[in-house]
Write a protein that holds these residues in place. Structure first.
Motif, PDB file in Angstrom:
ATOM      1  N   SER A  43      32.468  33.774  43.088  1.00 15.15           N
ATOM      2  CA  SER A  43      32.585  33.886  41.633  1.00 15.15           C
ATOM      3  C   SER A  43      32.769  35.339  41.214  1.00 15.15           C
ATOM      4  O   SER A  43      32.269  36.249  41.879  1.00 15.15           O
ATOM      5  CB  SER A  43      31.316  33.319  40.980  1.00 15.15           C
ATOM      6  OG  SER A  43      31.418  33.405  39.584  1.00 15.15           O
ATOM      7  N   SER A  44      33.507  35.574  40.119  1.00 14.08           N
ATOM      8  CA  SER A  44      33.712  36.927  39.571  1.00 14.08           C
ATOM      9  C   SER A  44      33.264  36.974  38.124  1.00 14.08           C
ATOM     10  O   SER A  44      33.448  36.010  37.377  1.00 14.08           O
ATOM     11  CB  SER A  44      35.195  37.307  39.583  1.00 14.08           C
ATOM     12  OG  SER A  44      35.651  37.479  40.888  1.00 14.08           O
ATOM     13  N   ASP A  45      32.699  38.101  37.730  1.00 15.03           N
ATOM     14  CA  ASP A  45      32.354  38.335  36.328  1.00 15.03           C
ATOM     15  C   ASP A  45      32.603  39.792  36.008  1.00 15.03           C
ATOM     16  O   ASP A  45      32.275  40.673  36.783  1.00 15.03           O
ATOM     17  CB  ASP A  45      30.882  37.998  36.070  1.00 15.03           C
ATOM     18  CG  ASP A  45      30.715  36.696  35.313  1.00 15.03           C
ATOM     19  OD1 ASP A  45      31.323  36.577  34.236  1.00 15.03           O
ATOM     20  OD2 ASP A  45      30.002  35.819  35.814  1.00 15.03           O
ATOM     21  N   MET A  46      33.168  40.027  34.850  1.00 13.76           N
ATOM     22  CA  MET A  46      33.548  41.372  34.439  1.00 13.76           C
ATOM     23  C   MET A  46      32.714  41.772  33.224  1.00 13.76           C
ATOM     24  O   MET A  46      32.495  40.964  32.327  1.00 13.76           O
ATOM     25  CB  MET A  46      35.034  41.334  34.071  1.00 13.76           C
ATOM     26  CG  MET A  46      35.609  42.656  33.678  1.00 13.76           C
ATOM     27  SD  MET A  46      37.399  42.667  33.937  1.00 13.76           S
ATOM     28  CE  MET A  46      37.938  41.337  32.900  1.00 13.76           C
ATOM     29  N   ALA A  87      34.603  46.269  41.637  1.00 15.90           N
ATOM     30  CA  ALA A  87      35.767  46.987  41.129  1.00 15.90           C
ATOM     31  C   ALA A  87      35.325  47.710  39.860  1.00 15.90           C
ATOM     32  O   ALA A  87      34.848  47.085  38.913  1.00 15.90           O
ATOM     33  CB  ALA A  87      36.907  46.025  40.844  1.00 15.90           C
ATOM     34  N   LEU A  88      35.466  49.033  39.877  1.00 16.31           N
ATOM     35  CA  LEU A  88      34.858  49.864  38.848  1.00 16.31           C
ATOM     36  C   LEU A  88      35.898  50.786  38.233  1.00 16.31           C
ATOM     37  O   LEU A  88      36.580  51.519  38.956  1.00 16.31           O
ATOM     38  CB  LEU A  88      33.764  50.695  39.538  1.00 16.31           C
ATOM     39  CG  LEU A  88      32.764  51.475  38.735  1.00 16.31           C
ATOM     40  CD1 LEU A  88      31.973  50.567  37.807  1.00 16.31           C
ATOM     41  CD2 LEU A  88      31.809  52.206  39.693  1.00 16.31           C
ATOM     42  N   ALA A  89      36.045  50.748  36.911  1.00 13.55           N
ATOM     43  CA  ALA A  89      36.840  51.762  36.206  1.00 13.55           C
ATOM     44  C   ALA A  89      35.856  52.653  35.461  1.00 13.55           C
ATOM     45  O   ALA A  89      34.984  52.163  34.742  1.00 13.55           O
ATOM     46  CB  ALA A  89      37.811  51.108  35.227  1.00 13.55           C
ATOM     47  N   GLY A 119      35.229  47.278  47.497  1.00 11.87           N
ATOM     48  CA  GLY A 119      35.560  47.315  46.080  1.00 11.87           C
ATOM     49  C   GLY A 119      36.754  48.190  45.803  1.00 11.87           C
ATOM     50  O   GLY A 119      37.580  48.450  46.685  1.00 11.87           O
ATOM     51  N   ASP A 120      36.829  48.650  44.584  1.00 11.26           N
ATOM     52  CA  ASP A 120      37.906  49.538  44.174  1.00 11.26           C
ATOM     53  C   ASP A 120      37.355  50.435  43.079  1.00 11.26           C
ATOM     54  O   ASP A 120      36.521  50.001  42.271  1.00 11.26           O
ATOM     55  CB  ASP A 120      39.092  48.707  43.663  1.00 11.26           C
ATOM     56  CG  ASP A 120      40.373  49.533  43.617  1.00 11.26           C
ATOM     57  OD1 ASP A 120      40.464  50.539  44.355  1.00 11.26           O
ATOM     58  OD2 ASP A 120      41.270  49.180  42.832  1.00 11.26           O
ATOM     59  N   ILE A 128      33.397  46.982  34.633  1.00 13.09           N
ATOM     60  CA  ILE A 128      32.696  46.687  35.888  1.00 13.09           C
ATOM     61  C   ILE A 128      33.000  45.248  36.271  1.00 13.09           C
ATOM     62  O   ILE A 128      32.632  44.326  35.541  1.00 13.09           O
ATOM     63  CB  ILE A 128      31.172  46.824  35.692  1.00 13.09           C
ATOM     64  CG1 ILE A 128      30.828  48.198  35.112  1.00 13.09           C
ATOM     65  CG2 ILE A 128      30.430  46.571  36.993  1.00 13.09           C
ATOM     66  CD1 ILE A 128      29.517  48.213  34.346  1.00 13.09           C
ATOM     67  N   CYS A 129      33.680  45.061  37.380  1.00 12.95           N
ATOM     68  CA  CYS A 129      33.996  43.696  37.817  1.00 12.95           C
ATOM     69  C   CYS A 129      33.407  43.455  39.201  1.00 12.95           C
ATOM     70  O   CYS A 129      33.708  44.192  40.137  1.00 12.95           O
ATOM     71  CB  CYS A 129      35.504  43.461  37.835  1.00 12.95           C
ATOM     72  SG  CYS A 129      35.899  41.769  38.313  1.00 12.95           S
ATOM     73  N   ILE A 130      32.586  42.450  39.300  1.00 13.01           N
ATOM     74  CA  ILE A 130      31.962  42.110  40.581  1.00 13.01           C
ATOM     75  C   ILE A 130      32.435  40.732  41.026  1.00 13.01           C
ATOM     76  O   ILE A 130      32.583  39.822  40.207  1.00 13.01           O
ATOM     77  CB  ILE A 130      30.419  42.158  40.463  1.00 13.01           C
ATOM     78  CG1 ILE A 130      29.973  43.630  40.431  1.00 13.01           C
ATOM     79  CG2 ILE A 130      29.727  41.401  41.598  1.00 13.01           C
ATOM     80  CD1 ILE A 130      28.494  43.847  40.284  1.00 13.01           C
ATOM     81  N   THR A 131      32.711  40.616  42.324  1.00 12.54           N
ATOM     82  CA  THR A 131      32.947  39.300  42.932  1.00 12.54           C
ATOM     83  C   THR A 131      31.841  39.073  43.935  1.00 12.54           C
ATOM     84  O   THR A 131      31.578  39.938  44.776  1.00 12.54           O
ATOM     85  CB  THR A 131      34.320  39.249  43.625  1.00 12.54           C
ATOM     86  OG1 THR A 131      35.323  39.451  42.632  1.00 12.54           O
ATOM     87  CG2 THR A 131      34.549  37.896  44.302  1.00 12.54           C
ATOM     88  N   VAL A 132      31.186  37.938  43.804  1.00  9.24           N
ATOM     89  CA  VAL A 132      30.044  37.659  44.655  1.00  9.24           C
ATOM     90  C   VAL A 132      30.380  36.495  45.587  1.00  9.24           C
ATOM     91  O   VAL A 132      31.143  35.591  45.227  1.00  9.24           O
ATOM     92  CB  VAL A 132      28.798  37.388  43.768  1.00  9.24           C
ATOM     93  CG1 VAL A 132      28.822  36.001  43.175  1.00  9.24           C
ATOM     94  CG2 VAL A 132      27.508  37.614  44.510  1.00  9.24           C
TER      95      VAL A 132
END
Ligand code: ADP
Ligand code: MG
Length: 327
Positions: A43-46, A87-89, A119-120, A128-132
């Motif tokens: 799952s991903s949540d941003m 994934a982090l901006a 990540g990226d 901030i986007c995480i995929t778990v």
């Protein structure tokens, strides 16, 4: 500090004990080894600044929340956390911010045995986007689609305090300092109900996590299961922890607003789940084993739609819509 120094300093950990991680941060891909016979739950949540959190939110709490909302999705499926990517901006490489953010993030990761594996990192507006990744035995994932007429409906923990904090932070509600502090922790540092979700495998018939408000999210479960429900506000009225606080303090409060926070608040990250009435003892054991309180709030019915009833069983008009980013 360059991009790669930043990744090395804040987001790379010594390998340590991580059963699924064959290769973590540093190469083009992470390599994860599933336990034989298990399924991945993914799952991903941003989280976007100004949309999901205020600019200037405490960085350690933000790190915690970014992972917590993802772990909450694993919990809703009854999956055991195995690892995540980030994934982090970032607008700039602010060392104090990165230090606190990574601390909050990795503390929660350690608590759940869920290592950061890749990540990226890029410059940009804070995002901030995480995929778990989690594991679940085949056929045992809790889905939204399994509720049947006659099933009980339960919710874990407390609901609505995060919404109350949001309202206070937006200057719309005045709260005593101690109450604001407690409610703000619920908003900024939610507790993913991972242990409960796993304990409900084979017990719950359907589940999902409440991120956009109880009634709206329950509506998604009803739709997926092609059923309806009756929810009694007599059972939901005490779910907002703030009510007990306000009553003890003898404070004057807007009952309708507390009700709205509870039923349609959002940002709760509690589990809503259903189980047959024959499973009440098993639900109680799952609650106890995971040290997570649960409350029975209503019942699944065959007729589609969500019927809200008051303490005397009187029908209440359906009024609380849940949050929708594009509505
Ligand atoms: P690529 O260019 O191959 O996509 P990058 O140069 O972006 O790789 O990243 C280098 C390594 O650092 C990769 O292993 C990547 O997974 C990892 N990485 C990048 N950003 C993060 C982050 N925010 N958290 C964890 N690992 C990261
Ligand atoms: Mg890259």
């Amino acid at each position: 500090m360059g991009e790669f120094d930043l990744i090395r300093r804040y987001f790379t950990r010594p390998p340590g004990h991580a059963p699924h991680v064959v290769l973590g941060v540093g190469d083009d891909c992470a390599l994860l080894q599933p336990t034989p016979g298990m399924q991945w739950a993914v799952s991903s949540d941003m989280l976007v600044e100004g949309r999901h959190f205020f600019a200037g939110t405490d960085a350690a709490r933000l790190g915690h929340k970014a992972l917590a909302v993802n772990l909450s999705d694993l919990a809703a499926c009854g999956a055991r956390p195995a690892g995540f990517t980030l994934a982090l901006a970032l607008p700039q490489a602010d060392e104090a911010w990165l230090d606190a953010f990574s601390r909050g993030l990795l503390q929660l990761a350690d608590l759940h045995g869920c290592p950061l594996v890749g990540g990226d990192t890029t410059r940009g507006p804070l995002n901030i986007c995480i995929t778990v990744f989690g594991e679940v035995p085949p056929g045992q994932a809790l889905l939204r689609s399994g509720a049947r007429p006659g099933d009980d409906i339960y919710v874990s923990g407390t609901l609505g305090d995060a919404r109350l904090a949001l309202s206070a932070l937006q200057g719309q509600t005045a709260l005593p300092a101690a109450l604001l502090h407690a409610a703000q922790l619920r908003l900024e540092q939610p507790t993913p109900r991972v242990a409960l979700g796993m304990a409900l495998r084979g017990v719950a018939s359907a589940a999902l996590d409440v991120s956009d408000g109880l009634l709206g999210d329950l509506g998604h479960l009803l739709e997926a299961s092609r059923v309806g429900a009756r929810v009694n506000t007599k059972n939901t009225i005490h779910l907002i922890a703030a009510r007990a606080y306000l009553e003890n303090a003898g404070a004057d409060f807007d009952d309708e607003f507390l009700q709205q926070c509870t039923l349609a608040g959002g940002d709760d990250y509690e589990l809503v789940f259903t189980a047959p009435a024959t499973a009440r003892d098993a639900v109680a054991r799952a609650s106890q084993a995971s040290a997570t309180p649960v409350t029975r709030i209503g019942q699944i019915e065959a007729a589609p739609g969500l019927r809200l009833v008051g303490p005397q069983g009187e029908a209440l008009a359906p009024r609380y819509a849940s949050f929708d980013h594009f509505a």
